[in-house]
Design a protein around this motif. Structure first.
Motif, PDB file in Angstrom:
ATOM      1  N   LEU A  80      26.609  37.294  36.965  1.00 39.04           N
ATOM      2  CA  LEU A  80      27.478  37.055  35.818  1.00 39.04           C
ATOM      3  C   LEU A  80      28.922  37.389  36.163  1.00 39.04           C
ATOM      4  O   LEU A  80      29.852  36.675  35.795  1.00 39.04           O
ATOM      5  N   ARG A  81      29.056  38.541  36.904  1.00 41.26           N
ATOM      6  CA  ARG A  81      30.413  38.964  37.258  1.00 41.26           C
ATOM      7  C   ARG A  81      31.074  37.895  38.128  1.00 41.26           C
ATOM      8  O   ARG A  81      32.197  37.488  37.889  1.00 41.26           O
ATOM      9  N   ARG A  82      30.283  37.422  39.137  1.00 45.24           N
ATOM     10  CA  ARG A  82      30.838  36.394  40.032  1.00 45.24           C
ATOM     11  C   ARG A  82      31.167  35.130  39.251  1.00 45.24           C
ATOM     12  O   ARG A  82      32.201  34.513  39.463  1.00 45.24           O
ATOM     13  N   LYS A  83      30.272  34.808  38.329  1.00 43.80           N
ATOM     14  CA  LYS A  83      30.496  33.595  37.549  1.00 43.80           C
ATOM     15  C   LYS A  83      31.758  33.745  36.686  1.00 43.80           C
ATOM     16  O   LYS A  83      32.563  32.825  36.573  1.00 43.80           O
ATOM     17  N   GLU A  84      31.894  34.956  36.122  1.00 45.63           N
ATOM     18  CA  GLU A  84      33.080  35.181  35.290  1.00 45.63           C
ATOM     19  C   GLU A  84      34.352  35.059  36.092  1.00 45.63           C
ATOM     20  O   GLU A  84      35.348  34.506  35.631  1.00 45.63           O
ATOM     21  N   GLU A  85      34.299  35.595  37.340  1.00 42.97           N
ATOM     22  CA  GLU A  85      35.477  35.492  38.209  1.00 42.97           C
ATOM     23  C   GLU A  85      35.816  34.029  38.461  1.00 42.97           C
ATOM     24  O   GLU A  85      36.965  33.620  38.340  1.00 42.97           O
ATOM     25  N   SER A  86      34.764  33.279  38.808  1.00 46.03           N
ATOM     26  CA  SER A  86      34.998  31.858  39.081  1.00 46.03           C
ATOM     27  C   SER A  86      35.566  31.169  37.843  1.00 46.03           C
ATOM     28  O   SER A  86      36.495  30.372  37.932  1.00 46.03           O
ATOM     29  N   LEU A  87      34.977  31.550  36.722  1.00 46.03           N
ATOM     30  CA  LEU A  87      35.445  30.925  35.487  1.00 46.03           C
ATOM     31  C   LEU A  87      36.900  31.265  35.218  1.00 46.03           C
ATOM     32  O   LEU A  87      37.677  30.414  34.809  1.00 46.03           O
ATOM     33  N   ALA A  88      37.231  32.563  35.463  1.00 47.28           N
ATOM     34  CA  ALA A  88      38.611  32.997  35.225  1.00 47.28           C
ATOM     35  C   ALA A  88      39.549  32.198  36.126  1.00 47.28           C
ATOM     36  O   ALA A  88      40.625  31.743  35.706  1.00 47.28           O
ATOM     37  N   LEU A  89      39.112  32.036  37.393  1.00 43.29           N
ATOM     38  CA  LEU A  89      39.918  31.293  38.352  1.00 43.29           C
ATOM     39  C   LEU A  89      40.103  29.853  37.858  1.00 43.29           C
ATOM     40  O   LEU A  89      41.221  29.330  37.809  1.00 43.29           O
TER      41      LEU A  89
END
Ligand code: ADP
Length: 995
Positions: A618-627
């Protein structure tokens, strides 16, 4: 009251009834009539010796008789009574009334009289109404006593007189009507005073009215009464019957008539009798019959068997059907009426006949006792037995036995008890199961409490086990078993000192191949292990040092249980615990509980690992999403996502604000048509196609006006991409829009510049070829003239003026060309000077027209000028240059000749000088470039028209330097008009710029 005492005793004796008189207190007899004397076996004189009537009454009936007598004495009211007389070895039932006998004058109670009949005499009275009675004693008849009575009419001894008085009292107190009628006519000859009391008619009417009696019999009874009486009379037998008479007040009075026939000469002469008012008794009897029937019905309908015996068991007085059935008694046994007989019949059915019989005997001997017990039968039946005395008032008159078959109840109770025990056992099991469930629930709660942190969770679980279930508990997870990857151990012990050291020791001595506790085996096999305590020698043999031995002793000295912690069929650790004492052990339930706990621990650990992984993902996904989000919102190109209904789901600022003139938030949810009303019809087909085909459309150029720039068109390069879920379902369309407007403009400018450059190149090339042509042509002519002159001079021939003039003209033309080129470079360098002087335009124009007109053949130049001279301030030669150029062009570009008009005029403070020719004209599209350097219109090819394209360029510069304007109007094939406007006040400083 007896009137003629003749009636007296003989009347009582002849009644056919049994009459006795007794003392109120002890019921000692004071008088008997003849029938009573015979029945009781007591002579009248004996009666006077005061023997009690009770001495002749059946034991069981004594209390009843005593009770009735007591009640009559107390109330003075007659009462019915039934009792049995014991005489001559047999029982004679009597039925009659007890009456109170009072002194004539007052209330003094003299005694109690019984008037009644032997029931055996009643027995033929099947009819309720009555029956003739057979005379029982024929012996003495009425004669003796009648004689005695008649004798008594004479002087009486005092005792006899007293006795007679008592008889009178009896008669008068007999609660009945004593009467005498004629046997033939039934007319009354005598009736006692009670007649009036009972029926309300005066005694006189009875005597006087011949058929009084018959007339007042109830109509329903009259017929049979008469018939019965007549028949009995004719036969001369005493009779008794019950019937109804109508009283004076209309009441119906029930009477019992005891009648005796007095015979005279063998024929009936008189009837004597007593009518007793039995209305009340009839009522009571009806009531009693009701009660008896009720009792009988109750008795027969009760499920209990009832037996009523004499209190000593000598006779059976009553029983019901149920009793017969329950005891399986043959009917003849009961009919004999002997309980002893009945007992003998049933004894062999009873499990313990001796005890049963003894109990019965004891109860018959103890009439006051009550008892309750259970009688067991050989065939398994069980009867509940109640026995209690039957009382009448205070007296025990019998014994009532009641039996209830409680076999089924007892069996049901036994079954219930058995079920109760089973239920208790099940309940205890359920409670233990509930306890285990609660324990598991608590453990599960703890396991679920900290999804990220393994160690505290495991500690919470082991602490839950100790001391509730175990002496010690440990969870050992070898390296890599759980999410943290590190070895993890949680352990506790009910001894705090061991508990503190247990965990560090387990970490220091991780279970190896020779582990005597079983961790390694359970881990390897994945199977639970329940094992007894480990012998100390084995522990010592396995211990590496003292500390290790201490650890092994702590874990191995009591029975223990180890279960694997399973994840997907693989053991990832071990949950182990030790029994509380050497002797205690783990039950199968404990084992099941701990195995379940092991499974739950395994699941919880797996959940923790999955949870961590999910969190990380989820954290990685959130980072990608933020990017992506940053890119999306800050991208310079317009980006949007539209759903399948072509609604904006999301768009960035570059698109929303710069193109749609909305905020991204505002347009979320709006349709394409709402956002782009004008462009939507063109854009929609592309998006529809992507939605339909799932194929992208890239690099589509779109132009048009949008809300952000409604007034001028813009250009975009749009691409449409299908947007899909991970599974491939089409979600909508992603739109990428790049604004090409600036690029387009730049391209346009560039194109224009390019065209201009091309034009400039063409102009330059033209210029070079034209310039060389224009220069070469006069030079060739000049060279020709000069060679001509030179030849003539060499040949010594005279030189003509004409070639010289022509040569000079060519020089002039070359000069003019050179001047033009010089002027161009001056203009380019800003060095063209204008002098300021008063210039008369009329004069200037006239001169120029004159110069231009020289040598013209096909052309004519006319000039129109105003009356006033128009004077401007400027450079005369330069202005003349401008006018000469215009006239030169007018002639040159009017190849067919014609009239050229020069006009001077004044308008709005300006002098207007125009030159109009009828020449070839100038194409519209080229008119704008006419005043550009080197420009030559396409309709004026160099081959037909000479010129460097500099004249108008220089002219405009000159005119503008005078603060004026130069313009033209032209139509191809029709001609042109060039107009110069110059300020009349003279050039201003800035216009007459010094160069
Ligand atoms: P040029 O020396 O070539 O005539 P100008 O500067 O005087 O140069 O004229 C520029 C161009 O304008 C000409 O080449 C011609 O094509 C056009 N032009 C000028 N005057 C006229 C006119 N009166 N009628 C038609 N075309 C003209």
């Amino acid at each position: 009251m007896l009137g003629a005492h003749g009636i007296g005793l003989s009347l009582l004796d002849s009644l056919g009834a049994i009459v006795w008189l007794a003392d109120v207190n002890d019921l000692s007899l004071s008088f008997l009539n003849r029938q009573a004397s015979t029945l009781l076996g007591i002579t009248r004189s004996d009666a006077e010796t005061h023997s009690s009537i009770l001495s002749r009454v059946h034991h069981d009936d004594q209390a009843g008789l005593r009770e009735v007598c007591r009640a009559v004495a107390a109330t003075g009211t007659s009462r019915p009574v039934d009792y049995r007389i014991v005489g001559g070895g047999k029982l004679v039932p009597l039925s009659g009334h007890v009456h109170a006998v009072r002194a004539e004058a007052g209330d003094t109670l003299l005694g109690l009289a019984f008037v009644g009949l032997a029931a055996s005499a009643q027995e033929p009275a099947e009819s309720p109404r009555g029956a003739a009675l057979e005379a029982r004693e024929h012996g003495s008849g009425a004669g003796d006593d009648a004689v005695a009575m008649h004798a008594a009419a004479g002087p009486l001894s005092a005792r006899r007189a007293a006795r007679l008085r008592r008889i009178e009292d009896i008669i008068d107190n007999v609660d009945g009507i004593v009467w005498e009628v004629d046997a033939d006519t039934f007319r009354f000859r005598y009736v006692s005073a009670h007649a009036e009391q009972i029926l309300g008619y005066p005694v006189a009417r009875w005597i006087d009215e011949p058929s009084f009696w018959v007339d007042h019999i109830h109509p329903d009874d009259r017929h049979w009464c008469l018939a019965l009486c007549k028949d009995a009379t004719a036969r001369g037998i005493p009779h008794r019957f019950e019937y109804r008479m109508i009283a004076a007040d209309g009441r119906v009075v029930w009477l019992r008539d005891y009648v005796r026939v007095v015979m005279e000469n063998d024929r009936p002469s008189l009837l004597r009798g007593v009518m007793v008012d039995i209305s009340e008794w009839k009522n009571v009897q009806a009531e009693r019959e009701k009660t008896v029937s009720l009792l009988r019905t109750t008795l027969d309908s009760t499920a209990d068997g009832i037996l009523v015996t004499a209190s000593d068991g000598s006779t059976i007085n009553a029983y019901n059907e149920q009793f017969v059935k329950m005891w399986r008694l043959p009917s003849h046994v009961l009919e004999q009426g002997s309980d002893e007989q009945a007992l003998a019949t049933v004894l062999d059915q009873i499990a313990d006949p001796d005890a049963f019989h003894a109990k019965v005997r004891w109860l018959y001997e103890s009439p006051e006792e009550e008892s309750y017990d259970i009688v067991a039968f050989k065939d398994g039946r069980l009867f509940e037995r109640y026995s209690r005395p039957q009382r009448l008032g205070q007296d025990v008159i019998g014994r009532v036995w009641s039996f209830r078959d409680v076999t089924r109840r007892f069996r049901a109770e036994a079954e219930r008890d058995r079920l109760l025990v089973a239920e208790r056992r099940l309940r205890a099991d359920a409670e233990r199961a509930h306890g285990r469930m609660a324990f598991l629930a608590e453990a599960s709660r703890k396991l679920a409490a900290a999804p990220l942190d393994v160690h505290p969770t495991l500690v919470a679980v082991v602490e839950l086990m100790v001391p509730a279930l175990a002496r010690w508990c440990a969870i050992v997870l070898p390296e890599g078993a759980c999410a943290s990857g590190r070895p993890t151990t949680a352990a506790t012990h009910d001894s705090p000192t061991i508990a503190d050291r247990l965990c560090p020791l387990l970490c220091r001595y991780p279970p190896g191949a020779d582990d005597p506790i079983g961790f390694t085996d359970v881990m390897a096999s994945g199977q639970p292990l329940v094992a007894p305590s480990v012998p100390d020698e084995a522990l010592r043999a396995a211990a590496r040092d003292e500390a290790h031995l201490a650890l092994l002793r702590a874990l191995g000295s009591t029975p223990r249980m180890l279960v694997p912690l399973m994840i997907q069929g693989r053991a990832i650790g071990v949950l182990a615990m030790g029994a509380k004492t050497m002797g205690s052990h783990f039950s199968p339930e404990d084992q099941a509980l701990v195995e379940e706990l092991g499974r739950r621990c395994g699941t919880a650990l797996e959940n923790m690992r999955l949870y961590r992984e999910v969190q990380e993902a989820l954290r990685r996904k959130e980072e990608s999403l933020a990017l992506l989000d940053t890119l999306f919102s800050s991208a310079p190109v317009g980006l949007a996502f539209l759903d399948a209904e072509m609604r904006y789901v999301r768009s960035n600022r570059a698109l929303a604000v710069n193109i749609h003139r909305r905020s991204p938030e505002e347009e979320a949810g709006m349709t394409l048509h709402q956002v782009l009303p004008e462009l939507a019809p063109r854009v929609e087909p592309y998006i529809r196609r992507v939605l339909d085909t799932g194929e992208p459309l890239v690099g589509i150029e779109i132009s048009g006006a949008v809300p952000a720039t409604p007034d001028h068109g813009r250009h975009w390069l749009a691409s449409y991409y299908p947007v899909r879920t991970a599974r491939g379902d089409l979600l909508g369309v992603g739109v990428v829009v790049v604004d090409l407007t600036d690029q387009k403009r730049a391209e346009e400018v560039r194109g224009k510049l390019y065209q201009e450059a091309q034009e400039a190149i063409r102009v330059r090339d033209d210029f070079l070829s034209i310039a060389s042509h224009e220069l070469k042509t006069p030079l060739a002519t000049l060279t020709l003239r000069l060679e001509q002159i030179s030849r003539r001079l060499r040949d010594g021939q005279p030189v003509d003026k004409e070639p010289i003039v022509r040569a000079l003209a060519q020089v002039e033309r070359l000069t003019a060309l050179t001047n033009d080129l010089l002027d161009v470079s001056r203009i380019a360098a800003g060095r063209l000077t204008i002098r300021a002087e008063q210039v008369s335009l009329g004069e200037l124009a006239r001169e120029a027209v004159a110069n231009a007109s020289m040598g013209l053949q096909k052309h004519a130049i006319v000039m129109v000028e105003p009356f006033d001279d128009l004077v401007v301030v400027g450079d005369r030669s330069r202005l003349a240059q401008v006018l000469a150029n215009l006239l030169d062009n007018a002639v040159k570009y009017s190849p067919s000749g014609g009239t050229i008009r020069v006009a001077l005029s004044k308008h709005d403070g300006e002098a207007l000088l125009s030159v109009t020719d009828p020449g070839i004209g100038i194409p519209k599209e080229q008119q704008g470039m006419l005043f550009a350097r080197y420009f030559r219109a396409r309709n004026a090819p160099i081959t037909s028209y000479g010129g460097l394209g500099l004249g108008l360029y220089i002219s405009r510069d000159i005119v503008e330097r005078h603060g004026g304007r130069i313009g033209m109007e032209s139509e191809v094939g029709r001609g042109s008009t060039f107009t110069v406007a110059l300020p009349l006040e003279g050039p201003r400083e800035e216009h007459a710029r010094p160069s």
